[in-house]
Design a protein around this motif. Structure first.
Motif, PDB file in Angstrom:
ATOM      1  N   ILE A 158       5.482 -50.930  28.500  1.00 21.69           N
ATOM      2  CA  ILE A 158       5.472 -50.590  29.926  1.00 21.69           C
ATOM      3  C   ILE A 158       5.602 -51.879  30.712  1.00 21.69           C
ATOM      4  N   GLU A 159       6.649 -51.951  31.556  1.00 21.38           N
ATOM      5  CA  GLU A 159       6.963 -53.183  32.274  1.00 21.38           C
ATOM      6  C   GLU A 159       6.990 -52.933  33.781  1.00 21.38           C
ATOM      7  N   GLY A 160       6.049 -53.519  34.486  1.00 21.68           N
ATOM      8  CA  GLY A 160       6.049 -53.464  35.942  1.00 21.68           C
ATOM      9  C   GLY A 160       6.118 -52.059  36.509  1.00 21.68           C
ATOM     10  N   LEU A 161       5.380 -51.129  35.940  1.00 23.14           N
ATOM     11  CA  LEU A 161       5.436 -49.733  36.375  1.00 23.14           C
ATOM     12  C   LEU A 161       4.760 -49.562  37.735  1.00 23.14           C
ATOM     13  N   ASN A 162       5.504 -49.002  38.676  1.00 21.40           N
ATOM     14  CA  ASN A 162       4.987 -48.656  39.997  1.00 21.40           C
ATOM     15  C   ASN A 162       5.180 -47.165  40.220  1.00 21.40           C
ATOM     16  N   LEU A 163       4.216 -46.559  40.863  1.00 26.93           N
ATOM     17  CA  LEU A 163       4.286 -45.126  41.117  1.00 26.93           C
ATOM     18  C   LEU A 163       3.727 -44.820  42.501  1.00 26.93           C
ATOM     19  N   ARG A 164       4.496 -44.033  43.237  1.00 27.05           N
ATOM     20  CA  ARG A 164       4.041 -43.533  44.534  1.00 27.05           C
ATOM     21  C   ARG A 164       4.205 -42.020  44.544  1.00 27.05           C
ATOM     22  N   ILE A 165       3.253 -41.347  45.156  1.00 30.93           N
ATOM     23  CA  ILE A 165       3.379 -39.918  45.403  1.00 30.93           C
ATOM     24  C   ILE A 165       3.304 -39.738  46.913  1.00 30.93           C
ATOM     25  N   GLY A 166       4.447 -39.411  47.497  1.00 30.96           N
ATOM     26  CA  GLY A 166       4.529 -39.409  48.954  1.00 30.96           C
ATOM     27  C   GLY A 166       4.396 -40.833  49.454  1.00 30.96           C
ATOM     28  N   ALA A 167       3.476 -41.046  50.383  1.00 30.67           N
ATOM     29  CA  ALA A 167       3.253 -42.395  50.920  1.00 30.67           C
ATOM     30  C   ALA A 167       2.141 -43.131  50.190  1.00 30.67           C
ATOM     31  N   ALA A 168       1.480 -42.460  49.238  1.00 27.04           N
ATOM     32  CA  ALA A 168       0.301 -43.053  48.583  1.00 27.04           C
ATOM     33  C   ALA A 168       0.701 -43.837  47.338  1.00 27.04           C
ATOM     34  N   PRO A 169       0.355 -45.134  47.258  1.00 34.03           N
ATOM     35  CA  PRO A 169       0.602 -45.899  46.036  1.00 34.03           C
ATOM     36  C   PRO A 169      -0.427 -45.513  44.963  1.00 34.03           C
ATOM     37  N   SER A 211      -4.628 -41.790  33.618  1.00 34.27           N
ATOM     38  CA  SER A 211      -3.921 -40.552  33.292  1.00 34.27           C
ATOM     39  C   SER A 211      -2.520 -40.521  33.903  1.00 34.27           C
ATOM     40  N   MET A 212      -2.354 -41.099  35.090  1.00 29.66           N
ATOM     41  CA  MET A 212      -1.029 -41.124  35.705  1.00 29.66           C
ATOM     42  C   MET A 212      -0.081 -42.015  34.907  1.00 29.66           C
ATOM     43  N   THR A 213      -0.601 -43.071  34.312  1.00 29.99           N
ATOM     44  CA  THR A 213       0.214 -43.907  33.427  1.00 29.99           C
ATOM     45  C   THR A 213       0.685 -43.089  32.224  1.00 29.99           C
ATOM     46  N   ALA A 214      -0.229 -42.291  31.664  1.00 24.58           N
ATOM     47  CA  ALA A 214       0.130 -41.453  30.520  1.00 24.58           C
ATOM     48  C   ALA A 214       1.152 -40.390  30.915  1.00 24.58           C
ATOM     49  N   LEU A 215       0.951 -39.764  32.069  1.00 26.53           N
ATOM     50  CA  LEU A 215       1.874 -38.714  32.510  1.00 26.53           C
ATOM     51  C   LEU A 215       3.256 -39.291  32.822  1.00 26.53           C
ATOM     52  N   ALA A 216       3.291 -40.523  33.357  1.00 26.18           N
ATOM     53  CA  ALA A 216       4.584 -41.180  33.590  1.00 26.18           C
ATOM     54  C   ALA A 216       5.299 -41.425  32.266  1.00 26.18           C
ATOM     55  N   THR A 217       4.543 -41.820  31.235  1.00 28.95           N
ATOM     56  CA  THR A 217       5.124 -42.047  29.916  1.00 28.95           C
ATOM     57  C   THR A 217       5.675 -40.750  29.317  1.00 28.95           C
ATOM     58  N   MET A 218       4.967 -39.661  29.531  1.00 24.23           N
ATOM     59  CA  MET A 218       5.385 -38.368  28.992  1.00 24.23           C
ATOM     60  C   MET A 218       6.437 -37.682  29.849  1.00 24.23           C
ATOM     61  N   ILE A 229       9.654 -48.056  31.251  1.00 27.37           N
ATOM     62  CA  ILE A 229       8.832 -47.688  30.086  1.00 27.37           C
ATOM     63  C   ILE A 229       9.807 -47.621  28.918  1.00 27.37           C
ATOM     64  N   ARG A 230       9.822 -48.664  28.095  1.00 27.17           N
ATOM     65  CA  ARG A 230      10.825 -48.799  27.035  1.00 27.17           C
ATOM     66  C   ARG A 230      10.275 -48.265  25.711  1.00 27.17           C
ATOM     67  N   PHE A 231      11.068 -47.347  25.124  1.00 30.19           N
ATOM     68  CA  PHE A 231      10.658 -46.698  23.881  1.00 30.19           C
ATOM     69  C   PHE A 231      11.906 -46.374  23.068  1.00 30.19           C
ATOM     70  N   GLU A 232      11.962 -46.907  21.859  1.00 32.43           N
ATOM     71  CA  GLU A 232      13.083 -46.670  20.940  1.00 32.43           C
ATOM     72  C   GLU A 232      14.433 -46.952  21.607  1.00 32.43           C
ATOM     73  N   GLY A 233      14.486 -48.078  22.340  1.00 24.90           N
ATOM     74  CA  GLY A 233      15.731 -48.520  22.941  1.00 24.90           C
ATOM     75  C   GLY A 233      16.125 -47.828  24.227  1.00 24.90           C
ATOM     76  N   GLU A 234      15.241 -46.979  24.772  1.00 28.44           N
ATOM     77  CA  GLU A 234      15.552 -46.256  25.993  1.00 28.44           C
ATOM     78  C   GLU A 234      14.481 -46.497  27.041  1.00 28.44           C
ATOM     79  N   ASN A 235      14.893 -46.484  28.301  1.00 29.20           N
ATOM     80  CA  ASN A 235      13.950 -46.537  29.419  1.00 29.20           C
ATOM     81  C   ASN A 235      13.596 -45.100  29.781  1.00 29.20           C
ATOM     82  N   LEU A 236      12.380 -44.696  29.479  1.00 20.44           N
ATOM     83  CA  LEU A 236      11.989 -43.304  29.674  1.00 20.44           C
ATOM     84  C   LEU A 236      12.097 -42.870  31.131  1.00 20.44           C
TER      85      LEU A 236
END
Length: 529
Positions: free
Chosen positions: A5-16, A42-49, A62-69
């Motif tokens: 996981i590299e520099g993962l950022n997540l926003r939902i609406g206006a909320a970081p 949990s949000m990190t896990a849900l982003a991965t899934m 989110i790099r896994f088996e040569g792909e950015n998920l």
């Protein structure tokens, strides 16, 4: 294959939600992701899934088996979920379909992500259910016929059926008793070792991580504040948040109370049994004895701990003590007054209760003021409107909240604040006995420490006699004067708390204590939790 996981950022609406989250889980590694509710685990896990809610905006990779998920189309993500990436959720009953058998649900996972025939999927389901220790159960068993630990094993079977490269376990043992927790964690370790998969273990329990994970990342408010080898992070505790987590995990509340000799609550040879459903139309119904001759005394100002595994009879005994269920034989008395379903309102208000899930015990449509004044119906003369407002304000102040919170609704509060409101409600009519049924087991470590401090303060100030029911031995040891150990409906050991914990007599007590996770720092001796 590692996941990075590299520099993962997540926003939902206006909320970081997540900000620059980065860490790597190596092949075959157990990696611990620690943090309290709202930290972003949990949000990190849900982003991965690839299971983020609508409106979520992500950046980073989110790099896994040569792909950015994060860049994959949904069709490709569905192909990976269950086959190469799997997740175990905290509450299995919300993830399992109650209308389908466990065999069908595990087989469905195999069928959806492989070309297996129906017969092959059922065969694989049987194999994997055997592997997780459920071989004695038929594939036709339904989730409600299993215990909490057994349902969690079904979830693990579904997750590992296709031997994924990465297994994410989100608080997989939080609501389980210590021996079941130990078995589930041992099972996960075995699966990682034998299948060669990586395990991302998400938890707020430092002790669980200290015994399992090679590396760890600690999250606070959507950021990774400290990461590295578990031994190094736990030894250095560089970040203030890490230090606060450790302090809360080893916290011992100050107790200022005097235990009297007079009996407040007494149980004498209490027995309670249930009729089992018929296995066939003409079969005789069987019976199971849930409580078998239990006797104890709760004294004035005492905190009495009641521990045992799920199914030991703790909750059945609690319901009988509240007058919610009859007993088959024996007696329950409160200050020499029999406890029964026909108790008067005056007697019922002498026992207050706090449940494990405060949100589930409140009506979300009512304000806090109305919720905590519900016990007033037990009074012969309810207080006037002005007096009621004063008592609400005082009750909220007593539990560390503001009188202004009276006009709010329960969804506006955190888990710890809801539990404070539940305690305020229990104390509104000044009971003599406070019954706490798993009142802190689902709370984060810092919130748990706050609630334990609050309980220690309130029991001392109001001279409460308290029955503290829990499967968390650490909590019971920190707050109880004496402890009862129940197994299969019987009290197998009782005595002063420190005596029972340091020199247990019964093999079952020794098994419970040995199963409890211990917080270790840099391989050193265990810290008392």
């Amino acid at each position: 294959m590692s996941i990075c996981i590299e520099g993962l950022n997540l926003r939902i609406g206006a909320a970081p939600i997540l900000q620059d989250v980065s860490f790597t889980v190596a092949p075959g590694e157990v990696f611990g992701l620690i943090g309290e509710s709202g930290s972003g685990k949990s949000m990190t896990a849900l982003a991965t899934m690839g299971l983020l809610p609508n409106g979520a905006q992500t950046s980073g990779a989110i790099r896994f088996e040569g792909e950015n998920l994060l860049a994959l189309p949904e069709r490709r993500r569905r192909a990976l979920r269950g086959a190469r990436l799997s997740m175990i959720f905290q509450e299995p009953m919300t993830a399992l379909n109650p209308l389908r058998s466990i065999g069908d649900q595990v087989a469905e996972t195999v069928s959806l992500h492989s070309r297996a025939s129906a017969f092959e999927a059922q065969t694989r389901a049987k194999e994997v259910l055997d592997r997780v220790g459920l071989g004695r159960f038929s594939l036709d068993t339904f989730p409600h016929q299993l215990s909490g630990g057994q349902r969690q094993r079904v979830m693990i079977a579904m997750a590992v059926a296709l031997k994924p490269a990465l297994l994410i376990a989100d608080e997989p043992t939080t609501a389980l008793d210590v021996t079941t927790q130990a078995r589930i964690l041992a099972l996960l370790q075995e699966l990682v070792a034998e299948e060669g998969m990586s395990l991302l273990l998400i938890t707020h329990d430092l002790a669980v991580v200290s015994g399992l994970a090679a590396n760890v990342a600690i999250m606070e408010k959507g950021r990774v504040v400290e990461a590295g080898p578990t031994a190094d992070v736990f030894q250095s505790q560089t970040h203030p948040y890490t230090q606060r987590l450790f302090a809360a995990s080893t916290h011992q509340p100050e107790r200022h109370r005097v235990v009297g000799e007079a009996s407040v609550l007494h149980a004498a040879d209490v027995r309670r049994s249930y009729t089992l459903p018929r296995k066939t139309l003409f079969a005789k119904p069987g019976r199971i004895e849930a409580v078998k001759g239990v006797s104890f005394t709760l004294r004035e100002g005492e905190v009495l701990g009641l521990v045992g595994e799920s199914g030991s009879g703790k909750s059945t005994l609690a319901r009988a003590l509240l007058g919610l269920e009859p007993v088959d034989s024996g007696s329950l008395t409160l200050r020499n007054t029999p406890i029964a379903q026909t108790m008067s309102r005056a007697d019922r208000r002498r026992i207050g209760v706090v449940f494990q899930d405060p949100y589930g015990s409140f009506n979300p449509r009512h304000t806090v003021a109305r919720l905590i004044t519900e016990p007033f119906h037990l009074l012969d003369t309810p207080p006037s409107t002005a007096e009621k407002a004063d008592r609400v304000a005082q009750a909220l102040t007593d539990v560390g909240l503001s009188p202004d919170d009276a006009s709010k609704y329960i969804h506006q509060f955190s888990g710890g604040q809801r539990q404070r409101i539940a305690i305020a409600r229990a104390l509104m009519v000044r009971p003599e006995v406070l019954l706490l049924d798993e009142a802190v087991s689902a709370l984060d470590v810092s919130i748990r420490a706050q609630i334990l401090d609050l309980l220690a303060d309130l029991t001392g100030r109001f001279a409460l006699s308290t029955l503290f029911i829990s499967h968390d031995l650490t909590v019971v040891r920190s707050i109880a004067d004496r402890v009862l150990v129940m197994r299969d409906g019987e009290v197998v050991e009782q005595g002063e708390t420190e005596t029972v914990f340091t020199d247990p007599n019964h093999p079952y007590t020794r098994e419970l204590i040995a199963a409890a996770p211990v917080l270790r720092v840099n391989g050193g001796p265990p810290a008392r939790r």
